[in-house]
Design an enzyme around this catalytic site. Structure first.
Site, PDB file in Angstrom:
ATOM      1  N   GLU A 160      21.129  10.245  12.558  1.00  0.00           N
ATOM      2  CA  GLU A 160      20.165   9.150  12.608  1.00  0.00           C
ATOM      3  C   GLU A 160      19.302   9.174  13.861  1.00  0.00           C
ATOM      4  O   GLU A 160      18.401   8.378  13.983  1.00  0.00           O
ATOM      5  CB  GLU A 160      20.932   7.831  12.551  1.00  0.00           C
ATOM      6  CG  GLU A 160      21.877   7.794  11.365  1.00  0.00           C
ATOM      7  CD  GLU A 160      22.390   6.409  11.050  1.00  0.00           C
ATOM      8  OE1 GLU A 160      22.792   5.726  11.995  1.00  0.00           O
ATOM      9  OE2 GLU A 160      22.363   6.044   9.875  1.00  0.00           O
ATOM     10  N   ALA A 161      19.613  10.077  14.792  1.00  0.00           N
ATOM     11  CA  ALA A 161      18.815  10.145  16.019  1.00  0.00           C
ATOM     12  C   ALA A 161      18.148  11.515  16.073  1.00  0.00           C
ATOM     13  O   ALA A 161      18.746  12.520  15.685  1.00  0.00           O
ATOM     14  CB  ALA A 161      19.705   9.948  17.243  1.00  0.00           C
TER      15      ALA A 161
ATOM     16  N   ALA B 152      19.122  18.007   5.004  1.00  0.00           N
ATOM     17  CA  ALA B 152      18.645  19.394   5.048  1.00  0.00           C
ATOM     18  C   ALA B 152      17.933  19.765   3.744  1.00  0.00           C
ATOM     19  O   ALA B 152      16.832  20.333   3.761  1.00  0.00           O
ATOM     20  CB  ALA B 152      19.814  20.343   5.315  1.00  0.00           C
TER      21      ALA B 152
ATOM     22  N   GLY C  80      21.318  17.994  -1.567  1.00  0.00           N
ATOM     23  CA  GLY C  80      20.258  16.999  -1.358  1.00  0.00           C
ATOM     24  C   GLY C  80      20.583  16.029  -0.235  1.00  0.00           C
ATOM     25  O   GLY C  80      20.320  14.836  -0.344  1.00  0.00           O
TER      26      GLY C  80
ATOM     27  N   LYS D  91      12.443   6.196  19.683  1.00  0.00           N
ATOM     28  CA  LYS D  91      13.446   6.697  20.629  1.00  0.00           C
ATOM     29  C   LYS D  91      12.736   7.396  21.784  1.00  0.00           C
ATOM     30  O   LYS D  91      11.991   8.349  21.568  1.00  0.00           O
ATOM     31  CB  LYS D  91      14.386   7.671  19.910  1.00  0.00           C
ATOM     32  CG  LYS D  91      15.370   8.354  20.844  1.00  0.00           C
ATOM     33  CD  LYS D  91      16.335   9.266  20.111  1.00  0.00           C
ATOM     34  CE  LYS D  91      17.157  10.080  21.097  1.00  0.00           C
ATOM     35  NZ  LYS D  91      17.996  11.090  20.459  1.00  0.00           N
TER      36      LYS D  91
ATOM     37  N   THR E 220      20.426  17.187  17.927  1.00  0.00           N
ATOM     38  CA  THR E 220      19.681  18.423  17.670  1.00  0.00           C
ATOM     39  C   THR E 220      19.791  18.953  16.239  1.00  0.00           C
ATOM     40  O   THR E 220      19.052  19.867  15.868  1.00  0.00           O
ATOM     41  CB  THR E 220      20.173  19.530  18.625  1.00  0.00           C
ATOM     42  OG1 THR E 220      21.593  19.480  18.702  1.00  0.00           O
ATOM     43  CG2 THR E 220      19.584  19.362  19.997  1.00  0.00           C
TER      44      THR E 220
HETATM   45  C1  LIG Z   1      29.358  12.862  13.293  1.00  0.00           C
HETATM   46  C2  LIG Z   1      27.997  13.415  13.081  1.00  0.00           C
HETATM   47  C3  LIG Z   1      26.899  12.804  13.686  1.00  0.00           C
HETATM   48  C4  LIG Z   1      25.624  13.346  13.537  1.00  0.00           C
HETATM   49  N1  LIG Z   1      24.558  12.774  14.179  1.00  0.00           N
HETATM   50  C5  LIG Z   1      23.356  13.384  14.133  1.00  0.00           C
HETATM   51  C6  LIG Z   1      22.238  12.864  14.825  1.00  0.00           C
HETATM   52  O1  LIG Z   1      22.303  11.813  15.458  1.00  0.00           O
HETATM   53  N2  LIG Z   1      21.078  13.547  14.764  1.00  0.00           N
HETATM   54  C7  LIG Z   1      20.949  14.698  14.052  1.00  0.00           C
HETATM   55  O2  LIG Z   1      19.881  15.302  14.062  1.00  0.00           O
HETATM   56  N3  LIG Z   1      21.968  15.167  13.329  1.00  0.00           N
HETATM   57  C8  LIG Z   1      23.168  14.552  13.363  1.00  0.00           C
HETATM   58  N4  LIG Z   1      24.198  15.045  12.636  1.00  0.00           N
HETATM   59  C9  LIG Z   1      23.982  16.175  11.748  1.00  0.00           C
HETATM   60  C10 LIG Z   1      23.283  15.700  10.485  1.00  0.00           C
HETATM   61  O3  LIG Z   1      24.025  14.677   9.885  1.00  0.00           O
HETATM   62  C11 LIG Z   1      23.142  16.856   9.517  1.00  0.00           C
HETATM   63  O4  LIG Z   1      22.622  17.962  10.190  1.00  0.00           O
HETATM   64  C12 LIG Z   1      22.183  16.497   8.435  1.00  0.00           C
HETATM   65  O5  LIG Z   1      22.543  15.288   7.849  1.00  0.00           O
HETATM   66  C13 LIG Z   1      22.104  17.571   7.405  1.00  0.00           C
HETATM   67  O6  LIG Z   1      23.259  17.563   6.625  1.00  0.00           O
HETATM   68  P1  LIG Z   1      23.251  18.467   5.348  1.00  0.00           P
HETATM   69  O7  LIG Z   1      22.113  18.067   4.486  1.00  0.00           O
HETATM   70  O8  LIG Z   1      23.356  19.874   5.784  1.00  0.00           O
HETATM   71  O9  LIG Z   1      24.643  18.115   4.636  1.00  0.00           O
HETATM   72  P2  LIG Z   1      25.065  16.873   3.703  1.00  0.00           P
HETATM   73  O10 LIG Z   1      24.451  15.606   4.123  1.00  0.00           O
HETATM   74  O11 LIG Z   1      26.555  16.931   3.633  1.00  0.00           O
HETATM   75  O12 LIG Z   1      24.478  17.228   2.286  1.00  0.00           O
HETATM   76  C14 LIG Z   1      25.081  18.173   1.447  1.00  0.00           C
HETATM   77  C15 LIG Z   1      24.474  18.073   0.065  1.00  0.00           C
HETATM   78  O13 LIG Z   1      25.033  19.088  -0.749  1.00  0.00           O
HETATM   79  C16 LIG Z   1      25.453  18.511  -1.965  1.00  0.00           C
HETATM   80  N5  LIG Z   1      26.558  19.304  -2.515  1.00  0.00           N
HETATM   81  C17 LIG Z   1      27.651  19.767  -1.875  1.00  0.00           C
HETATM   82  N6  LIG Z   1      28.449  20.439  -2.755  1.00  0.00           N
HETATM   83  C18 LIG Z   1      27.800  20.397  -3.943  1.00  0.00           C
HETATM   84  C19 LIG Z   1      28.092  20.883  -5.241  1.00  0.00           C
HETATM   85  N7  LIG Z   1      29.235  21.544  -5.533  1.00  0.00           N
HETATM   86  N8  LIG Z   1      27.209  20.641  -6.238  1.00  0.00           N
HETATM   87  C20 LIG Z   1      26.061  19.959  -6.015  1.00  0.00           C
HETATM   88  N9  LIG Z   1      25.740  19.472  -4.804  1.00  0.00           N
HETATM   89  C21 LIG Z   1      26.602  19.680  -3.792  1.00  0.00           C
HETATM   90  C22 LIG Z   1      25.873  17.096  -1.594  1.00  0.00           C
HETATM   91  O14 LIG Z   1      25.912  16.253  -2.721  1.00  0.00           O
HETATM   92  C23 LIG Z   1      24.753  16.740  -0.627  1.00  0.00           C
HETATM   93  O15 LIG Z   1      23.618  16.340  -1.361  1.00  0.00           O
HETATM   94  C24 LIG Z   1      25.453  14.498  12.737  1.00  0.00           C
HETATM   95  C25 LIG Z   1      26.547  15.058  12.077  1.00  0.00           C
HETATM   96  C26 LIG Z   1      27.805  14.542  12.243  1.00  0.00           C
HETATM   97  C27 LIG Z   1      28.960  15.169  11.534  1.00  0.00           C
END
Ligand SMILES: Cc1cc2nc3c(=O)[nH]c(=O)nc-3n(C[C@H](O)[C@H](O)[C@H](O)COP(=O)(O)OP(=O)(O)OC[C@H]3O[C@@H](n4cnc5c(N)ncnc54)[C@H](O)[C@@H]3O)c2cc1C
Length: 507
Positions: free
Chosen positions: A52-53, A18, A15, A81, A347
């Protein structure tokens, strides 16, 4: 009457941004049908907390979801932005701007920038940036919503948002739950697979609860519980092209007059972002651990904040690259579980959006046609490669040789596709566009020129327009851009009027 092969149960694991973007899109698409959307997330594990961007296509994502822009910006403490400012990338002390939208307006038979190049070859020193409405507005701290009139100079204008990633996920959660998505709190402990075909049948939580599904979306972030850990899909490491592998993020106080653009400042072994929000400023240092120690990277970040830090720095590790296949069996990975190309051009959230859009375009049924999966995967690879090339350009086309990191970047091997693009541009300013290219001419122009790649000539067809007409159109364009930008409201004033968050008002 419904298709007997239709999928009735979709499970979203994770959650973060993505997971909730996927749940929001699917719950909107399947609203009123008997297809169930279930999302599992663990508060204890939490989310990556950055991201955040964004880039302009996110407007279309919100529109498809039926989200009101004012409400969205308010709920996420967002700002607008208009592009990204790059400092010290080509050379120390040099700056350029990657504007959203277009440069000028095409006339004659060639793209606008060919007329600009032609004028330049005849001694006109005006930089291309004088023809970008978004850049003019950004540097004046102005913003306005463009009117729909395609004849207006505003048709060259485009924008995206900065927002608080945690608030964005919360906003999308409300949206999804209102459309029937079910959220389950808990930690996934086991991924159950069919011993026959290897498909995932259920996720078992630590509590013992078992959640069955037909289609599973892996949105578990860098953990990649399903696509990586359970299905063992290899990860392609792209750090030979994109060497940064760590980041430190820290919030700081809000900027009194938040500028409508992201800033990226190159440091000795990486770069620092500044993302202005309504209630705070997001900052981070992305760097390569082979060239700087973590503590020194943190000091560099803290020493270069524009406002006082308001929280503790948080360290993150990553490997740039992507899954060999984003979709395997009945698991589609979205977000960090499917790949990460570093945040230089904001991106990642777009790649989530694009993965969801492609999934809806290639939605499976119970036949699980492998050709559908193959086409989806082909398109995902193509898009990641195009983003990779664009990012590599920033690092590779530097003239900085004042640190070991930048000398290393000058020797990064060029992907063939990028080498061909640079070579063509260098000759006469023509830009090769390939299928699924996320960034179009204006973006490539901004970064090619900003990184010191200047064409040796221009498209001969540009000469079809008379020199007098060319000069008149260029001068007219500069004037109308300067006038239009001046007449826009201030960015902060626009937010105050249309989408100021309650907390920011109280502060
Ligand atoms: C340094 C950095 C800067 C970034 N800046 C940007 C930006 O400016 N613009 C942009 O578009 N993107 C940016 N990104 C990328 C962006 O943060 C991610 O693409 C976006 O937040 C999606 O993350 P996610 O949902 O895939 O992962 P996460 O936010 O890590 O979410 C993972 C989810 O899975 C759950 N989960 C994991 N394991 C389990 C489990 N065993 N059981 C139950 N739940 C579980 C967690 O609780 C969480 O809800 C950046 C990334 C990084 C690392």
């Amino acid at each position: 009457m419904s298709n007997p092969k239709a999928i009735k149960s979709i499970v979203v694991a994770g959650g973060g941004s993505a997971g909730w973007m996927a749940a929001a899109a699917l719950s909107t698409a399947f609203q009123g049908t008997d297809t169930r959307i279930t999302l599992i997330e663990s508060e204890e594990i939490g989310t990556v907390g950055v991201g955040e961007a964004t880039i302009p296509p996110i407007q279309a994502f919100n529109q498809i979801l039926g989200i009101d822009e004012g409400a969205f910006v308010r709920a996420t403490q967002g700002t607008f932005k208009l592009g990204i400012e790059f400092l010290n990338w080509w050379r120390q002390g040099h700056r350029y701007f990657h504007p959203f939208g277009r440069y000028g307006d095409d006339f004659g038979m060639t793209p606008f920038h060919q007329q600009w190049l032609r004028a330049r070859f005849h001694g006109d020193p005006t930089p291309l940036s004088a023809y970008a409405l978004t850049e003019a507005a950004a540097y004046k701290n102005k913003f306005d919503r463009p009117p729909a009139d395609p004849r207006s100079v505003f048709s060259t204008f485009s924008y995206a948002y900065h927002f608080d990633a945690g608030l964005y996920a919360r906003f999308l959660r409300t949206h999804s739950e209102a459309r029937g998505a079910i959220r389950i709190e808990g930690k996934i402990a086991q991924v159950e697979r069919d011993p026959g075909d290897g498909f995932v049948r259920a996720l078992r939580l630590e509590s013992g609860q078992r959640i069955e599904g037909e289609l599973f979306l892996d949105c578990t972030g860098f953990r990649a519980l399903l696509i990586g850990q359970a299905l063992e899909t290899p990860y392609q490491d792209w750090s030979a092209w994109l060497p940064c592998d760590r980041a430190i993020a820290v919030p700081s106080a809000r900027m009194p007059d938040p500028p409508p653009y992201t800033r990226s400042v190159a440091h000795d072994a990486g770069w620092q972002w500044r993302i202005p929000l309504q209630h705070r400023t997001g900052n981070g240092h992305v760097y390569c651990s082979g060239f700087v120690e973590d503590d020194a990277a943190e000091q560099a970040l803290l020493a270069n904040l524009d406002t006082a830090a308001t929280g503790d720095p948080r360290r993150l590790r990553f490997t740039t690259g992507m899954r060999a296949q984003a979709w395997v069996a009945n698991v589609v990975s979205l977000g960090l579980s499917s790949g990460f190309l570093e945040p230089l051009e904001s991106t990642s959230l777009h790649l989530v959006q694009s993965g969801i859009t492609k999934l809806l375009a290639w939605f499976p049924d119970r036949d699980w046609d492998p050709a559908v999966r193959a086409e989806y995967n082909r398109q995902v690879v193509r898009e990641y490669e195009s983003v990779r090339d664009f990012l590599v350009l920033h690092y590779r086309a530097t003239e900085r040789d004042d640190s070991a990191f930048w000398r290393h970047c000058q020797a990064i091997p060029l992907p063939d596709t990028l080498a061909a693009k640079i070579e063509m541009f260098r000759k006469n300013g023509r830009l090769i566009e390939r299928e699924k290219d996320l960034f179009h001419d204006a973006s490539w122009l901004a970064v090619m020129l900003g990184q010191g790649i200047v064409p040796q000539s221009y498209d001969p067809l540009a000469d079809i327009v008379s020199e007098g007409e060319m000069q008149a159109v260029l001068a007219g364009m500069r004037n109308v851009i300067a006038r239009t930008a001046n007449a826009m409201p201030g960015h902060a004033a626009f937010i105050d009027r249309h989408c100021r968050a309650a907390e920011a008002q109280a502060a």
